[in-house]
Design a protein around this motif. Sequence first.
Motif, PDB file in Angstrom:
ATOM      1  N   TYR A   6     -16.024  10.051  39.988  1.00 29.13           N
ATOM      2  CA  TYR A   6     -16.858  10.768  39.024  1.00 29.13           C
ATOM      3  C   TYR A   6     -16.372  10.525  37.598  1.00 29.13           C
ATOM      4  O   TYR A   6     -17.171  10.306  36.691  1.00 29.13           O
ATOM      5  CB  TYR A   6     -16.869  12.272  39.338  1.00 29.13           C
ATOM      6  CG  TYR A   6     -17.428  12.588  40.705  1.00 29.13           C
ATOM      7  CD1 TYR A   6     -18.790  12.451  40.969  1.00 29.13           C
ATOM      8  CD2 TYR A   6     -16.603  13.017  41.741  1.00 29.13           C
ATOM      9  CE1 TYR A   6     -19.317  12.744  42.209  1.00 29.13           C
ATOM     10  CE2 TYR A   6     -17.121  13.312  42.987  1.00 29.13           C
ATOM     11  CZ  TYR A   6     -18.476  13.171  43.221  1.00 29.13           C
ATOM     12  OH  TYR A   6     -18.994  13.457  44.452  1.00 29.13           O
TER      13      TYR A   6
ATOM     14  N   ARG B 163     -25.897  10.644  28.490  1.00 27.24           N
ATOM     15  CA  ARG B 163     -26.213  11.242  29.795  1.00 27.24           C
ATOM     16  C   ARG B 163     -27.721  11.310  29.982  1.00 27.24           C
ATOM     17  O   ARG B 163     -28.233  11.087  31.069  1.00 27.24           O
ATOM     18  CB  ARG B 163     -25.634  12.654  29.893  1.00 27.24           C
ATOM     19  CG  ARG B 163     -24.251  12.693  30.433  1.00 27.24           C
ATOM     20  CD  ARG B 163     -23.866  14.088  30.866  1.00 27.24           C
ATOM     21  NE  ARG B 163     -24.254  15.088  29.898  1.00 27.24           N
ATOM     22  CZ  ARG B 163     -23.454  15.959  29.338  1.00 27.24           C
ATOM     23  NH1 ARG B 163     -22.189  15.971  29.658  1.00 27.24           N
ATOM     24  NH2 ARG B 163     -23.887  16.830  28.470  1.00 27.24           N
TER      25      ARG B 163
ATOM     26  N   SER C 230     -29.039  17.680  33.200  1.00 26.83           N
ATOM     27  CA  SER C 230     -28.086  18.638  33.768  1.00 26.83           C
ATOM     28  C   SER C 230     -27.708  18.248  35.199  1.00 26.83           C
ATOM     29  O   SER C 230     -26.556  18.396  35.607  1.00 26.83           O
ATOM     30  CB  SER C 230     -28.632  20.062  33.723  1.00 26.83           C
ATOM     31  OG  SER C 230     -29.781  20.180  34.525  1.00 26.83           O
ATOM     32  N   GLY C 231     -28.664  17.729  35.946  1.00 28.60           N
ATOM     33  CA  GLY C 231     -28.371  17.256  37.301  1.00 28.60           C
ATOM     34  C   GLY C 231     -27.418  16.078  37.287  1.00 28.60           C
ATOM     35  O   GLY C 231     -26.487  15.999  38.087  1.00 28.60           O
ATOM     36  N   TYR C 232     -27.642  15.163  36.343  1.00 31.38           N
ATOM     37  CA  TYR C 232     -26.737  14.022  36.220  1.00 31.38           C
ATOM     38  C   TYR C 232     -25.353  14.484  35.759  1.00 31.38           C
ATOM     39  O   TYR C 232     -24.328  13.974  36.218  1.00 31.38           O
ATOM     40  CB  TYR C 232     -27.295  12.973  35.260  1.00 31.38           C
ATOM     41  CG  TYR C 232     -26.334  11.828  35.064  1.00 31.38           C
ATOM     42  CD1 TYR C 232     -26.119  10.909  36.072  1.00 31.38           C
ATOM     43  CD2 TYR C 232     -25.594  11.709  33.891  1.00 31.38           C
ATOM     44  CE1 TYR C 232     -25.198   9.887  35.924  1.00 31.38           C
ATOM     45  CE2 TYR C 232     -24.681  10.694  33.729  1.00 31.38           C
ATOM     46  CZ  TYR C 232     -24.489   9.790  34.747  1.00 31.38           C
ATOM     47  OH  TYR C 232     -23.572   8.794  34.601  1.00 31.38           O
ATOM     48  N   GLY C 233     -25.327  15.456  34.858  1.00 24.72           N
ATOM     49  CA  GLY C 233     -24.047  16.001  34.393  1.00 24.72           C
ATOM     50  C   GLY C 233     -23.224  16.566  35.539  1.00 24.72           C
ATOM     51  O   GLY C 233     -21.996  16.436  35.558  1.00 24.72           O
ATOM     52  N   LYS C 234     -23.893  17.157  36.518  1.00 27.24           N
ATOM     53  CA  LYS C 234     -23.186  17.681  37.694  1.00 27.24           C
ATOM     54  C   LYS C 234     -22.528  16.556  38.476  1.00 27.24           C
ATOM     55  O   LYS C 234     -21.450  16.740  39.049  1.00 27.24           O
ATOM     56  CB  LYS C 234     -24.158  18.453  38.595  1.00 27.24           C
ATOM     57  CG  LYS C 234     -24.596  19.772  37.997  1.00 27.24           C
ATOM     58  CD  LYS C 234     -25.581  20.478  38.911  1.00 27.24           C
ATOM     59  CE  LYS C 234     -26.052  21.774  38.264  1.00 27.24           C
ATOM     60  NZ  LYS C 234     -27.017  22.480  39.111  1.00 27.24           N
ATOM     61  N   ILE C 235     -23.171  15.395  38.499  1.00 24.70           N
ATOM     62  CA  ILE C 235     -22.567  14.239  39.171  1.00 24.70           C
ATOM     63  C   ILE C 235     -21.293  13.835  38.451  1.00 24.70           C
ATOM     64  O   ILE C 235     -20.241  13.658  39.067  1.00 24.70           O
ATOM     65  CB  ILE C 235     -23.556  13.055  39.240  1.00 24.70           C
ATOM     66  CG1 ILE C 235     -24.712  13.382  40.185  1.00 24.70           C
ATOM     67  CG2 ILE C 235     -22.843  11.766  39.669  1.00 24.70           C
ATOM     68  CD1 ILE C 235     -25.819  12.344  40.203  1.00 24.70           C
ATOM     69  N   GLU C 236     -21.368  13.700  37.123  1.00 25.15           N
ATOM     70  CA  GLU C 236     -20.182  13.278  36.355  1.00 25.15           C
ATOM     71  C   GLU C 236     -19.037  14.272  36.463  1.00 25.15           C
ATOM     72  O   GLU C 236     -17.879  13.891  36.403  1.00 25.15           O
ATOM     73  CB  GLU C 236     -20.546  13.057  34.885  1.00 25.15           C
ATOM     74  CG  GLU C 236     -21.313  11.787  34.638  1.00 25.15           C
ATOM     75  CD  GLU C 236     -21.410  11.431  33.169  1.00 25.15           C
ATOM     76  OE1 GLU C 236     -21.001  12.236  32.301  1.00 25.15           O
ATOM     77  OE2 GLU C 236     -21.905  10.331  32.882  1.00 25.15           O
ATOM     78  N   ARG C 237     -19.362  15.551  36.589  1.00 25.10           N
ATOM     79  CA  ARG C 237     -18.317  16.574  36.704  1.00 25.10           C
ATOM     80  C   ARG C 237     -17.784  16.699  38.128  1.00 25.10           C
ATOM     81  O   ARG C 237     -16.789  17.380  38.364  1.00 25.10           O
ATOM     82  CB  ARG C 237     -18.851  17.928  36.233  1.00 25.10           C
ATOM     83  CG  ARG C 237     -19.061  18.018  34.750  1.00 25.10           C
ATOM     84  CD  ARG C 237     -19.356  19.449  34.299  1.00 25.10           C
ATOM     85  NE  ARG C 237     -20.502  20.040  34.977  1.00 25.10           N
ATOM     86  CZ  ARG C 237     -21.779  19.882  34.614  1.00 25.10           C
ATOM     87  NH1 ARG C 237     -22.076  19.130  33.571  1.00 25.10           N
ATOM     88  NH2 ARG C 237     -22.745  20.472  35.285  1.00 25.10           N
TER      89      ARG C 237
ATOM     90  N   ASP D 183     -19.492  18.136  40.531  1.00 24.10           N
ATOM     91  CA  ASP D 183     -19.978  19.406  41.078  1.00 24.10           C
ATOM     92  C   ASP D 183     -20.857  19.206  42.310  1.00 24.10           C
ATOM     93  O   ASP D 183     -21.097  20.156  43.049  1.00 24.10           O
ATOM     94  CB  ASP D 183     -20.778  20.182  40.024  1.00 24.10           C
ATOM     95  CG  ASP D 183     -19.906  20.672  38.878  1.00 24.10           C
ATOM     96  OD1 ASP D 183     -18.666  20.686  39.030  1.00 24.10           O
ATOM     97  OD2 ASP D 183     -20.464  21.048  37.832  1.00 24.10           O
ATOM     98  N   VAL D 184     -21.370  18.008  42.499  1.00 25.38           N
ATOM     99  CA  VAL D 184     -22.208  17.712  43.666  1.00 25.38           C
ATOM    100  C   VAL D 184     -21.657  16.473  44.365  1.00 25.38           C
ATOM    101  O   VAL D 184     -21.021  15.625  43.739  1.00 25.38           O
ATOM    102  CB  VAL D 184     -23.691  17.470  43.265  1.00 25.38           C
ATOM    103  CG1 VAL D 184     -24.307  18.725  42.691  1.00 25.38           C
ATOM    104  CG2 VAL D 184     -23.820  16.325  42.290  1.00 25.38           C
TER     105      VAL D 184
END
Length: 76
Positions: free
Chosen positions: A6, A20, A32-39, A41-42
């Motif tokens: 990630y 992003r 925001s969904g893509y941001g969850k990938i980078e963090r 979170d998913v």
Amino acid sequence: MKYSVYQNIKKIRELKNLTREFVAAELKMSASGYGKIERGDVDLTVSKLIEISKVLQVSTEFIFKFDVSIFFNETQ
């Protein structure tokens, strides 16, 4: 190991000066969904990783093996 993938995605995106929002749009998902990938979170699916690698124009292997220190010549 999982977390580094990630982080690598984020660092590669930043080094390529991509936002992003741009990557998210290319992946047809929200920023925001893509941001969850980078963090991290998913969970990242193989198919999504392949899509991301295409947008970033790198191989999936490059994402796994990426090491930001190769861009900085630090001799000690």
